[in-house]
Every structure is written in structure tokens, then in C-alpha cells.
Design a protein around this motif. Sequence first.
Motif, PDB file in Angstrom:
ATOM      1  N   GLY A   1       0.806  -1.372   0.355  1.00 57.21           N
ATOM      2  CA  GLY A   1       0.058   0.277  -0.077  1.00 57.21           C
ATOM      3  C   GLY A   1       0.722   1.249  -0.064  1.00 57.21           C
ATOM      4  O   GLY A   1       2.425   0.788  -0.027  1.00 57.21           O
ATOM      5  N   PRO A   2       0.254   2.979  -0.163  1.00 55.61           N
ATOM      6  CA  PRO A   2       1.050   3.715   0.117  1.00 55.61           C
ATOM      7  C   PRO A   2       2.040   4.075   1.400  1.00 55.61           C
ATOM      8  O   PRO A   2       1.262   3.001   2.447  1.00 55.61           O
ATOM      9  CB  PRO A   2      -0.238   4.680  -0.177  1.00 55.61           C
ATOM     10  CG  PRO A   2      -1.579   4.097   0.613  1.00 55.61           C
ATOM     11  CD  PRO A   2      -1.225   2.583   0.558  1.00 55.61           C
ATOM     12  N   GLU A   3       2.559   4.727   1.210  1.00 56.67           N
ATOM     13  CA  GLU A   3       3.727   5.005   2.789  1.00 56.67           C
ATOM     14  C   GLU A   3       2.512   5.847   3.348  1.00 56.67           C
ATOM     15  O   GLU A   3       2.611   7.699   2.887  1.00 56.67           O
ATOM     16  CB  GLU A   3       4.722   5.045   1.755  1.00 56.67           C
ATOM     17  CG  GLU A   3       5.755   4.274   1.305  1.00 56.67           C
ATOM     18  CD  GLU A   3       7.376   4.454   0.224  1.00 56.67           C
ATOM     19  OE1 GLU A   3       7.371   5.680   0.589  1.00 56.67           O
ATOM     20  OE2 GLU A   3       8.180   3.457   0.043  1.00 56.67           O
ATOM     21  N   ARG A   4       2.498   5.341   4.408  1.00 54.89           N
ATOM     22  CA  ARG A   4       1.875   6.426   4.901  1.00 54.89           C
ATOM     23  C   ARG A   4       2.629   7.150   6.220  1.00 54.89           C
ATOM     24  O   ARG A   4       1.750   7.782   7.187  1.00 54.89           O
ATOM     25  CB  ARG A   4       0.160   6.338   5.754  1.00 54.89           C
ATOM     26  CG  ARG A   4      -0.600   4.949   5.247  1.00 54.89           C
ATOM     27  CD  ARG A   4      -2.176   4.647   5.400  1.00 54.89           C
ATOM     28  NE  ARG A   4      -1.035   3.327   6.136  1.00 54.89           N
ATOM     29  CZ  ARG A   4      -0.706   2.043   5.475  1.00 54.89           C
ATOM     30  NH1 ARG A   4      -1.250   2.432   4.299  1.00 54.89           N
ATOM     31  NH2 ARG A   4      -0.742   1.453   6.407  1.00 54.89           N
ATOM     32  N   PHE A   5       3.814   7.296   6.372  1.00 53.28           N
ATOM     33  CA  PHE A   5       4.483   8.185   7.576  1.00 53.28           C
ATOM     34  C   PHE A   5       4.809   9.541   6.797  1.00 53.28           C
ATOM     35  O   PHE A   5       4.649   9.829   5.463  1.00 53.28           O
ATOM     36  CB  PHE A   5       5.515   7.126   7.735  1.00 53.28           C
ATOM     37  CG  PHE A   5       6.526   6.440   6.959  1.00 53.28           C
ATOM     38  CD1 PHE A   5       6.144   5.069   6.448  1.00 53.28           C
ATOM     39  CD2 PHE A   5       7.456   6.853   5.320  1.00 53.28           C
ATOM     40  CE1 PHE A   5       6.608   4.864   5.181  1.00 53.28           C
ATOM     41  CE2 PHE A   5       8.122   6.237   5.035  1.00 53.28           C
ATOM     42  CZ  PHE A   5       7.328   4.762   4.589  1.00 53.28           C
ATOM     43  N   ASP A   6       5.281  10.088   7.505  1.00 52.11           N
ATOM     44  CA  ASP A   6       5.758  11.076   7.403  1.00 52.11           C
ATOM     45  C   ASP A   6       7.224  11.624   7.000  1.00 52.11           C
ATOM     46  O   ASP A   6       8.529  11.131   7.701  1.00 52.11           O
ATOM     47  CB  ASP A   6       5.676  11.824   8.912  1.00 52.11           C
ATOM     48  CG  ASP A   6       5.685  13.962   8.293  1.00 52.11           C
ATOM     49  OD1 ASP A   6       6.300  14.379   7.908  1.00 52.11           O
ATOM     50  OD2 ASP A   6       6.049  14.557   9.385  1.00 52.11           O
ATOM     51  N   HIS A   7       7.199  11.639   5.562  1.00 50.75           N
ATOM     52  CA  HIS A   7       9.213  11.535   5.419  1.00 50.75           C
ATOM     53  C   HIS A   7       9.573  12.652   5.464  1.00 50.75           C
ATOM     54  O   HIS A   7      10.615  11.956   5.081  1.00 50.75           O
ATOM     55  CB  HIS A   7       8.573  11.617   3.450  1.00 50.75           C
ATOM     56  CG  HIS A   7       7.714  10.032   2.472  1.00 50.75           C
ATOM     57  ND1 HIS A   7       6.891  10.169   2.602  1.00 50.75           N
ATOM     58  CD2 HIS A   7       8.652   9.015   2.441  1.00 50.75           C
ATOM     59  CE1 HIS A   7       6.389   9.075   2.093  1.00 50.75           C
ATOM     60  NE2 HIS A   7       7.553   8.531   2.230  1.00 50.75           N
ATOM     61  N   HIS A   8       9.409  13.407   6.477  1.00 47.65           N
ATOM     62  CA  HIS A   8       9.897  13.958   7.280  1.00 47.65           C
ATOM     63  C   HIS A   8      11.079  13.891   8.246  1.00 47.65           C
ATOM     64  O   HIS A   8      12.396  13.836   8.125  1.00 47.65           O
ATOM     65  CB  HIS A   8       9.838  15.223   6.865  1.00 47.65           C
ATOM     66  CG  HIS A   8       9.365  15.875   5.282  1.00 47.65           C
ATOM     67  ND1 HIS A   8       9.729  16.701   4.714  1.00 47.65           N
ATOM     68  CD2 HIS A   8       7.988  16.653   5.171  1.00 47.65           C
ATOM     69  CE1 HIS A   8       9.288  17.465   3.504  1.00 47.65           C
ATOM     70  NE2 HIS A   8       8.075  16.957   4.191  1.00 47.65           N
TER      71      HIS A   8
END
Lengths: 487, 671
Positions: free
Chosen positions: B471-478
Amino acid sequence: MNASVLKTLFSDAAYAALAPLFALGIGALAVLVAGLFPLGKVARAVLVLLTLLAAAALNVGMLLGDSVPGLVLDGTFVADRTTAMWGVIFTIGVGLAWLFSRHYYDEDASHQNEHDVLMLASALGMSLMAGARDLIVFFIGLELLSIPLYALAAFRRNRAKSVEAGLKYFLLGAFAAGFFLYGSALIYAVSGTLKLDVFADPASRAKILESPMALVGVAMLTGSLFFKISVFPFHLWVPDVYEGSPTPVTGLMATGTKAAAFAFLLNALLALPSSTSTSLAIIALITMALGNLGALVQQDVKRMLAYSGIAHAGVVLLGIAGAVAGDPKQGGAVQAALFYMAAYVATAGGAFGVLALLERDGERMTTLEGLKGLGQRRPYLAAALTVFMLSLAGIPATGGFLGKWMVFSVAVRAEMIPAAVVGVLLSVVALGYYLRVIIAMWMQEPGEDSPLASTRAIALPATLASAACVALVLVMGLAPRWFLDHM
Amino acid sequence: MLPPPSHAWLWWIPLLPLIGSALCGALHLATLSARKRDPQAKGLAGLAPLIACAAMAGALALAVKGFLDLRALDAAARVLNSPAWEWITVGDPRQPWFDVDLRLVLDPLSSTLGLVITGVGLLIHIYASGYMKGDAGYAKFFAYLNLFVFAMLMLVLSSSLLGVFVGWEGVGLCSYLLIGFWYEKGWPAEAAQKAFITNRVGDACFLIGSFLLLRLFGTLDMHEIVARMGSDFRLDAIDENVKLNIALAALFLFGGCCGKSAQMPLFTWLPDAMAGPTPVSALIHAATMVTSGIYLVVRLNPLFASSPAVMTLISGVGVATALIGGSTALVQRDIKKVLAYSTVSQLGYMFLGLGTGAFGAAVFHLVTHAFFKALLFLGAGSVIHGMHEEQDMHKMGGLRKHMPQTFATFLAGAAALSGLPLMSGFFSKDEILAHTFNSGGVYYAFWIVGVLTAAMTAYYTWRMVALTFFGPERFDHHHVHPHESPAVMTVPLMVLAVLSVLGGVLGLPPVFHAAHALNDWLAPVVAPGVAILNQLHPHEHLSHATEWVLLGLGAAVALAFAHTGFRTYAAGPEPDLAIGRGAPGVAAFLGDAWSIDSAYSRVVILPLRVFAFVVRFIVDQVVIDGLVNGAGSLAKNLALRARGMASGQLDAYALWMGGGAAVISLWWMWS
């Protein structure tokens, strides 16, 4: 009195039997006299230590020796391996209290000499109680123990709480002593003797116990002993007196006194008819319940230990009830109680000792709040207290566990299964408050009003005593063979 | 009876971890004092994992030696006995009224458990050396972990129930220490306390059960008890009263197992125990400690087998726990909570098997579960590590690209847990369900629930895989930069993945016409219990046709629900939110483990609190103080009051004493 009577009274066996008592008595007098001379503190301490060591050595000699003196002094006093083991326990208990009392007192320190004499005298009383096979001999022992303790409880005479504790203990103790004398008189009226051996023969025992008067007498005797071991409903004095007394003295009351009263109670078992076992078990369970529930709500650890001591007395009483239900000679109740008390003396003696050390750093230290973060401030002291708490809670590898195991198995063997089940469940409750102490020490940060880190070093005697307690608790848990072989 | 005690080296198996623990503890103390001088000092804490792993490797080597020695013997003679440590002897040494000799006995059962504990334990130790790196209590952690292994080995190697109890309490204590390892956070300390106290309820049952056995058999030695169940305690040689006592002992011991192995109604501590570091969850709360209950039942199998009612109860409790655990795992968002409830559920399967008399199958599932659940926990730990301590699966997704090795091994674990065909979990779960089916009667109902739970297991396992790795990556990439864990963590994962996939060869079903290696190996241990069961109600073996049908059904259920679970969540966690909106009651009920914990709060904790309040304020302050004061004022009129006394209670105390003596006197005169 003619010469031959004197000869049987003062035989070699009698001297051998009384040797540990002589050592304590002579030592106590020597310490008292030494107080008159300008001897140094160290010299007096050495004298006390020598006295205790001599008494312990004589008892150990009796334990290891080939023969024991047995019944002496016209059958009023007995010295065998059991009494010798009790003697060792008493000297350990008194020795611990004495070691922890070094440097404990501040304004009363000038009377340390009298303090030590009183402690030695109480040890003499305990030994006399454990060996007594005659009610009068026992009574002398009881008073020899109690009167010094009254004075010791009030030893910090400038503190209202200490004086109050001493006075309360004295008045109620005198009341209990009255019970004892009255009970003895009733038994004498029925049986015509004060010696316990009239109860040894089943026929004469049954005949005596037929009389309600004798039963009332036995009940009165039991009541006065229940006072000393703090069993319901004779336990009410315990929290007040324990809290008010100087902490090393509290340790002595909780360990030595209780052990001495149990020692005699086990002797007096013979006099208890087996029909009393149910009532004893019920009293034991009520005592355990009151002790454990009372301990649960305490914030002050010293008071908590007082209530926990009540619960522990209930456990031993349950074992005694089991022994009364079955054949008292068989079943090992004596060993179980002896081992339980030996472990308890080392554990509770050590716990009160550690509290005594902490108390010197300020009065608040003995509350749960004050113990917070102790693991960081004084890791070794906290570790020692942790071992004691685990042993009191009956966690394996400690002496407390084995003692509990043995006592409960005595009860189960006597078919008192419901009582044993309730007892085991009540001891689960106990874990709650022991664990709170451990959590406060290791898992909580010091609160705002917790004492700051202390820089005061712990004195050598106290360090030795706490290390010895930890070692004893663990040795009794891991390798109890020596104790058990010599009972 | 036991062979001569000629294998002193057995003692080294538990002693090595104990020594390791002591050394690590000393390192920790040294680090602490170094830190007093310099807060940044690391001290020698870095040595701790080396010592701990060396101790584990030594113990594993000895366990393997024991296994090989046993294999070289005839099946019936496979028992190695150590010299006894004469712990307690009371009374005359020739005829003591009570004595306990602690001896270690290695037989096929303890050898199997010993290999799992030391083998999986070693892998987890290695993994932990990477996972815990940089923690302030690095050395302390390994001291606790080694101490745990010592206690666990004592538990499975001791022949005396008292020795087992020492281990039993020891693992409880270490579990407490390790759950509360990060006690500064607050809630781990509470979880630790909950675990310890819940376990103690079970421990009290264990103690009472042992006392009953001691009274019946006059010994605590389990090998002797088992032997005597086949001789003078044979079912046809004892009367109803003794039978009842045996059943009672079995019941109490099972109560102990419910505490340690997290079964109804004592399971609620296990999900909370996830507050501990993840290697702890893998070692203690999945692979080893929680299986002690299964070990105990198998060890005392004739005792349990001779009381059919207790056996049915064990199965019932097991299957109910399996269902509750499995259904709760369906809706958890915390990855470790999914695994925790899954563990509760799988332990339920093992007890279901035990209750049908499938002792070998239960141990088989225990072993495979140790492999794949340890793997899944460690994999989850690797994910949490890579995600900077994030445990909420709704905030993960798409991690397969960032953590390829963790992903691949996690898939193997998931396949085994969900029982995909030919994986280890497939065979062990199927064996338990086949035995349940074959037991008939009420067990048909248990079987249906078991299959239902198997469907749930497949569903939640693949839901977890989809939410975490797809699925889509749902974490905060920053803030979060997922990364693969170091080799010291991924290599143990790979070893466990191989074991999870291939572990099934230990026990292939009869239709494969291969030997069931584990059942043959355990046969001498479980024979007494199986003999009793056959005597009580003889069973036909399942026909091959039935067995094929059951196998096929198991495979179909697993595949279908794994597929559904994966498909539903492959695109993200929206279905969870939809359930929350559509059936908020159901979601809350499942999310809260059927509200059992809150039921405890209402039924047990709240009354306890009320009781405590009553004791504190009403009984203590009103009744007791009132009695004391009331008795005091009564006594005031009877006796002269001691003047100037600080407290007026003294006369009341005296009145209680006098009254007590009077009551005791009267009581004794009438009794």
C-alpha cells in the motif's frame, strides 16, 4: 534440702544445659560493671560481642555435640538440639538488633551501655523461655525478656512517641502476664503440678483436660503467648508500639521475642487438645487477613512491617494448628516453625535494620514516599531491602519461601486443605505491598520531598549486619541443609 | 524409575546462563559507577552481549550433546539423570518426613524444550545485541535475559515440582523485570505489575496443586508420580475419593498453567506485556515462558488424562481463548498487539490439543510456534526499529521496498502462522484440529470454533502484512526514514525463516506415509497418558480419506482468508475506518478483547477498590476505631482510666485481649 537433692539439681548436665544462659548472664553483668569504669566505647562493644559469641558458640557446640543434656533441674528445664537451635536464633536476633543500634541513637547515646545490658538480659530471658518445661521457669524467662524490652521501647526518653510505646507495651504486657499467672494457677489447681510433662502422658492429659477449669487455664496461657506473638485479638498493640519504639528495638520485638514465644508455644502444644485445632486455624486465618489487609493501606514502611509481622505470626500459627490436629510429635511442625522463624528473624531483622539506617538520615525516610529512588542513592542498601522484601513475600531461593512451603505442607498433611488454600491466597495479597516497596526503590524517581542523596557513610557494624542478613536469607533459601539437619 | 545419576554435566546447561547473568550484572554495576564519574561513559557494557551469547551458545551445545546422547539410547531408556542437589531434608535422614532432592532429568520432552529455549534463545540474544544498542541499561538487559534463560531451563529440566516452581517463579520474576525494563515511561512499570500479580494468582493455584500431589503421592518428583500413576495409582486400583483428589490436583495445576500461559480468564496480562523491549516479547511472551503451561500438562500427562472432565475443560478453555485472541487480533492497529493476541490465540490451540490427548501435537505446535512467532516478533521489532519506534500499522505501509530482508523473512513467518499449505504451522495446526475432530461429542463444536479461528488467523496475519509492507507509504517522510536493520538483526531472522518454513518435517501427517519424527521421539513420555485415554474411551484412527478432507479444508480456509485479508487491506487501512463507522460497537468490543479487561475493571478491580475504600474508611476508621473507641468508652465506665495517657485506646486494647481470652476459653470448653 539435703545434699543428694542438691546433687541432682546441680549435676554436670545441669551446668552444661545452662552454660549459654550463664554466658549471657555473666556477660550482661560484666557489661554493666564495665560501665562504671572509663573504658572506651570499643572495649565495651567487644565485651558485648564476646558475650553473644560465647552464647552462640555454646549453643552451636550443643548442636554439633554427640549428646545433649536433656531434662535437667528436676525436669523443669530442657536443653536439646531444638533449644540450642532456638538459642542460636535468639543470639542472631539480639546480635542484629545490637549491631544496628550502634550509631542509631543521638541524644541518648550516652546510655548505650545500659541499652546493651538490657539487650543481653532479654536474650537470657528468651533462652530461658525456650527451654522451660515448667510454668514458673517460663514465667521468669518471660519477665526477664519483657522488663528490659519495656525499658528499651521507651529508650528515647525525650521523644513522646517512644515513651508512649514503652508505657503501652508495659501496661498491656503486664496484663498479659496476669493472664499467664492466672492460667497457671488454674492448671495447678486441677493437676497439682506446674510441670509440662503431666501433659506428655495421654492418660493424665485427658484426665486433666476433662476439667473445664484446666481448659480455661490453657486458654489463658495461650492468650498471653498470643500477645507476645501478636495474634488476633491480642495484636492491637503492635502497630503503635512498633512505630514508637526505636527501630532496632522494634526489630528485636519482631524477631527475638516472637521466636521465644513460639519456642514455648511449640512445647506447650502437648497441652492443647486436638479439638482446638479448628479454632486455632480460624484465629490464624483472621490474623493473616487482618495483618495483610492492614499492611496494604500503610504508607509508613515501619508500620507496614508491623502489620506484615502479624500476618507472618498467623502463618506459623496455621502450622501449629495443623500439628495440633494431627499427632504433635510427628509431622514436623516443630521443624517447620523453627525454620520459618529462623528465616523470619534474618529477614525482618535485616529489614528493620535497614530502616534504622535510613531513619538516621531524617524521619521521613521510612515512608514509601521517602524510599523513592533509593536504588539510585544507595544501591546496596536498596538491594538488601529488596532481598528481604522478596523473602517476606515468599519468593523461591529465599529462606522465606521454604519456611512458608514447610508450614503450609504441615497444614495440608493435617487435612486442613480449605485453611491452607485461604492461607496461600492471603499470601498472594501480601505480594502487593512488598512489591510496592521494591517499585518505590527501583522504579520511581525521587519525589519533591524525598530526602536528598546522603553523603553519610554507613557504619561498619550495620554494614556487616545487613550483609549477614542477606547471606543468611539466601543460604537458608538455597542450602538449608545445615539448619534442617541440626534441628 | 530413574537411571543412576551419572550425568553431572546436565547442571551446566542452566548454570552457564546463570554465570553469564552474574557477569553481565557485574558489568552493569561497573558501568553505573563509571557513569557516576562521567555521565557519558559507556564502561564495559559492550562486552555484555558477547558474554551472554557465549553462555547461550555453550548451553545450546550441551543441549545438542544431550539430544545426541539420548538418541543413541533405546527409545524406552531415553532418560539422563543428574546427581541430586539435596535441597531440603527434614527429619531423620533415613526416613525424612519431607525431602526435596533437586535433580535435572533430560528426556525427550525436556530435551525438545531445552533445544528450543537455547536455540531460539541464542538467536534472540544475537538479535538483541543489535536491537538494544545504545540503551542505558544494555548490560542489565542481558543480565536479565540470561537469568530468564536459567530459570526457564530449571523449569523444564527439574524433576521435582518444587524445582519447577522455582523456575516458574523465576521466569515470572524475570518477565516482570523485563516488561518493566523501560520503567521510566510509566506504563511499562504498570504492565509489569499487572503481569506479575496475574501470574501470582496462577502460581497460588500451582502451589495448591503441588500440595495436593504431595499429599496423594508423598513425593514431588514428577517422574515418580507419573510412574506411580501406572502402578499403584492405576485408575482401576483407586477409589472414587482418590480419583476426585487427582482431578482436583489436575484442576489446580491447570489454573497455574492458565496464569503462565495466558489462558482464559487470566490472559489479559499478555497483551500489556508488550510494553517490554521486542526481543523480550519474542523470547518470553511468544517462544518460551508462555509455553510452560503446555510443558507441565505434557509432563504430568497421566494425571490429566485420568480426569476426563478436566481434559474437556482444558480443551474448552483453550478453544475459547483461541477464539477471543484471534478475533481481537483482527482489529488491532499496533503491530505488536496483533502478535500478542495472536500468541494468546495460538496458545489456546495448544491447550485445545492437550485436552484431546494430542500431547505430541501440542508440543509440535509449541515448537513451530516458537519458530514463526519469534520470527514475526523479531521482524516487527526490525520494522519498529527502522520506523523510529512507530508501532501503529496505520502509519506504515510500503515498507517492502525499504526493508527487503525483513519483508522476505516476515512473509515466511506470516505464511507459517496463517497455516498456508506445507508451512510448519500448517501441519501442526492441522494435527491438533484432526485430533479434535476425531474426539467426537462436544469436541465437534470445539473443532468448528477451531476452524473459524484458523480463518481469522489467516485473515489478520495477511492484514498485518498488507498494512505494514504494501500500500501507500503513510508515514511522514520528513521525520521518518525507514531503513533496513543491521546484519546482526537480519541474520537471526533468516535462520528463523528457514525453520518456520521447514519445521513441518518434524511431524508430517500419516497420509504422507512418512514417520512423524516428533511423535515417535516423544512417545515414551506421553505413553502413560495415551494408555489411560485409550482405556477410558478407545478411538479409531482417522481414515486416510477423512484426513485428506481435513487437510484440504485447512488449506482452503487458510488460502481463502489469507487472500481476503490481504486484498482488503492492500490499498490501505480504510476498511478499518469503515468498520469503525459502520459498526462502532463491534469494533470497540473486538478492539478491547471482548471487553474482558474492562469487565475485570468492573467485576474485580472496582469491587476491590470499593472494598479497599470500605476497609480504609469505613472498617478501619468507623468500625475498628469505633469499636476501639466504643469499647474504650465502655471500659472507661468499668475501670479507672490511666490518666495522662497520650492515647485513650489502651483500655480498649486490653478489653479486646480480655474478651478474646474469654471467647477462646468458652469456645474450647464447648468444642
